[in-house]
Design a protein around this motif. Structure first.
Motif, PDB file in Angstrom:
ATOM      1  N   LEU A 130     -15.120 -10.923   5.211  1.00  0.00           N
ATOM      2  CA  LEU A 130     -14.415  -9.640   5.177  1.00  0.00           C
ATOM      3  C   LEU A 130     -13.113  -9.722   4.392  1.00  0.00           C
ATOM      4  O   LEU A 130     -12.780  -8.815   3.619  1.00  0.00           O
ATOM      5  N   LYS A 131     -12.369 -10.801   4.561  1.00  0.00           N
ATOM      6  CA  LYS A 131     -11.085 -10.936   3.870  1.00  0.00           C
ATOM      7  C   LYS A 131     -11.270 -10.909   2.360  1.00  0.00           C
ATOM      8  O   LYS A 131     -10.553 -10.217   1.637  1.00  0.00           O
ATOM      9  N   GLY A 132     -12.250 -11.661   1.873  1.00  0.00           N
ATOM     10  CA  GLY A 132     -12.501 -11.698   0.430  1.00  0.00           C
ATOM     11  C   GLY A 132     -12.996 -10.377  -0.114  1.00  0.00           C
ATOM     12  O   GLY A 132     -12.631  -9.964  -1.220  1.00  0.00           O
ATOM     13  N   LEU A 133     -13.835  -9.679   0.662  1.00  0.00           N
ATOM     14  CA  LEU A 133     -14.398  -8.415   0.206  1.00  0.00           C
ATOM     15  C   LEU A 133     -13.366  -7.296   0.203  1.00  0.00           C
ATOM     16  O   LEU A 133     -13.627  -6.221  -0.348  1.00  0.00           O
ATOM     17  N   GLY A 134     -12.206  -7.537   0.826  1.00  0.00           N
ATOM     18  CA  GLY A 134     -11.120  -6.564   0.748  1.00  0.00           C
ATOM     19  C   GLY A 134     -10.496  -6.486  -0.630  1.00  0.00           C
ATOM     20  O   GLY A 134      -9.694  -5.602  -0.915  1.00  0.00           O
ATOM     21  N   GLY A 135     -10.865  -7.411  -1.500  1.00  0.00           N
ATOM     22  CA  GLY A 135     -10.416  -7.373  -2.885  1.00  0.00           C
ATOM     23  C   GLY A 135      -8.974  -7.799  -3.078  1.00  0.00           C
ATOM     24  O   GLY A 135      -8.397  -8.532  -2.272  1.00  0.00           O
ATOM     25  N   ILE A 136      -8.388  -7.337  -4.164  1.00  0.00           N
ATOM     26  CA  ILE A 136      -7.022  -7.692  -4.549  1.00  0.00           C
ATOM     27  C   ILE A 136      -6.077  -6.672  -3.921  1.00  0.00           C
ATOM     28  O   ILE A 136      -6.163  -5.482  -4.230  1.00  0.00           O
ATOM     29  N   PRO A 137      -5.164  -7.086  -3.050  1.00  0.00           N
ATOM     30  CA  PRO A 137      -4.276  -6.118  -2.400  1.00  0.00           C
ATOM     31  C   PRO A 137      -3.217  -5.585  -3.364  1.00  0.00           C
ATOM     32  O   PRO A 137      -2.810  -6.289  -4.289  1.00  0.00           O
ATOM     33  N   PRO A 138      -2.760  -4.345  -3.166  1.00  0.00           N
ATOM     34  CA  PRO A 138      -1.712  -3.785  -4.031  1.00  0.00           C
ATOM     35  C   PRO A 138      -0.413  -4.573  -3.947  1.00  0.00           C
ATOM     36  O   PRO A 138       0.325  -4.659  -4.924  1.00  0.00           O
ATOM     37  N   VAL A 139      -0.138  -5.165  -2.780  1.00  0.00           N
ATOM     38  CA  VAL A 139       1.073  -5.956  -2.587  1.00  0.00           C
ATOM     39  C   VAL A 139       0.707  -7.210  -1.803  1.00  0.00           C
ATOM     40  O   VAL A 139       0.007  -7.140  -0.793  1.00  0.00           O
ATOM     41  N   ARG A 140       1.161  -8.364  -2.286  1.00  0.00           N
ATOM     42  CA  ARG A 140       1.026  -9.614  -1.535  1.00  0.00           C
ATOM     43  C   ARG A 140       2.322 -10.379  -1.706  1.00  0.00           C
ATOM     44  O   ARG A 140       2.600 -10.905  -2.786  1.00  0.00           O
ATOM     45  N   GLY A 141       3.117 -10.407  -0.644  1.00  0.00           N
ATOM     46  CA  GLY A 141       4.417 -11.056  -0.761  1.00  0.00           C
ATOM     47  C   GLY A 141       5.278 -10.338  -1.792  1.00  0.00           C
ATOM     48  O   GLY A 141       5.475  -9.124  -1.713  1.00  0.00           O
ATOM     49  N   ASN A 142       5.745 -11.084  -2.786  1.00  0.00           N
ATOM     50  CA  ASN A 142       6.586 -10.465  -3.821  1.00  0.00           C
ATOM     51  C   ASN A 142       5.784 -10.084  -5.066  1.00  0.00           C
ATOM     52  O   ASN A 142       6.361  -9.759  -6.108  1.00  0.00           O
ATOM     53  N   ILE A 143       4.441 -10.116  -4.957  1.00  0.00           N
ATOM     54  CA  ILE A 143       3.588  -9.752  -6.097  1.00  0.00           C
ATOM     55  C   ILE A 143       3.100  -8.316  -5.931  1.00  0.00           C
ATOM     56  O   ILE A 143       2.489  -7.963  -4.918  1.00  0.00           O
TER      57      ILE A 143
END
Length: 252
Positions: A92-105
């Motif tokens: 499930l975590k991987g299928l959530g794709g690329i998040p709009p925000v991760r930490g300072n990215i």
């Protein structure tokens, strides 16, 4: 910020020069980094893409000095990532794709398709360069891009937008389960012993897997996958001992 990976020869030099000239034209500060990624791969044993990503993000973090990093990932990149991870058996975590925000990215274009970006560039008269390796079918991402996504758009109009919304829902579900796993791990903890096997066995499979992965991470285990979770589940039922990645020994 631009990073030269030392992979594509003169074409990569062209990309670096393009960024320099663009920054001069727009009067923007610029930082350019370089590395011989193929040589680093030979030293570390990493795959080319994995190594390139690691050194690139290390460079960006150094440029940012604790500030924000904005990358140009698009909705189309995210949909490609979804199918790559699906084909490789991601959870499930991987299928959530690329998040709009991760930490300072930050990924400010993650809800714009590649076609949207190209259309905007054409309307505004903005030049860009293309990495020629994106035009081949040598890697799985390119095969997904060139073969699967065109068929997807023919089958269902707005398929990228639909999948983008689905990934948001999957990320929300994963965040909920992860928070619950964190709370459960605390209640299942046995001082100086680890986790209660009987309490773990009473949990739903999805929640138990997350608790086990979290516990393994706290024990400094290496990268875990589905087969390691399955092994831990067997230990809970049958008893015994096993060694996790990173040399961490567990017993039940």
């Amino acid at each position: 910020a631009h990073f030269h990976h030392g992979i594509r020869g003169e074409e990569a030099d062209r990309d670096e020069d393009f960024v320099r000239q663009l920054c001069l034209r727009w009067d923007l500060p610029r930082q350019v980094g370089r590395a011989d990624v193929p040589a680093l791969c030979r030293e570390s044993g990493e795959g080319l893409e994995e190594c390139a990503r690691r050194v690139r993000y290390a460079f960006l973090a150094d440029c940012a000095q604790g500030g924000r990093i904005a990358t140009a990932h698009t909705m189309t990149d995210n949909v490609e990532t979804f199918f790559i991870r699906l084909l490789r058996g991601s959870g499930l975590k991987g299928l959530g794709g690329i998040p709009p925000v991760r930490g300072n990215i930050l990924r400010p274009l993650i809800f714009c398709s590649r076609a949207d970006v190209e259309e905007y560039c054409a309307e505004q008269g903005l030049d860009y360069v293309t990495d020629s390796t994106n035009l081949t079918d040598d890697c799985l991402r390119n095969r997904v891009r060139h073969r699967l996504l065109p068929v997807l758009s023919q089958l269902e109009e707005g398929a990228e937008e639909t999948l983008s919304r689905t990934m948001i829902q999957l990320r929300q579900d994963e965040e909920c389960l992860s928070r619950q796993a964190e709370q459960t791990a605390v209640s299942a903890a046995v001082p100086e012993e680890g986790l209660s096997a009987s309490e773990l066995l009473s949990l739903p499979d999805a929640l138990r897997a997350r608790v086990l992965l979290r516990f393994a991470g706290q024990c400094s285990a290496g990268r875990m996958d589905a087969k390691h979770v399955e092994m831990l589940n067997r230990l809970l039922v049958q008893g015994g001992a096993a060694v996790l990645p990173g040399g961490v020994r567990v017993a039940c």
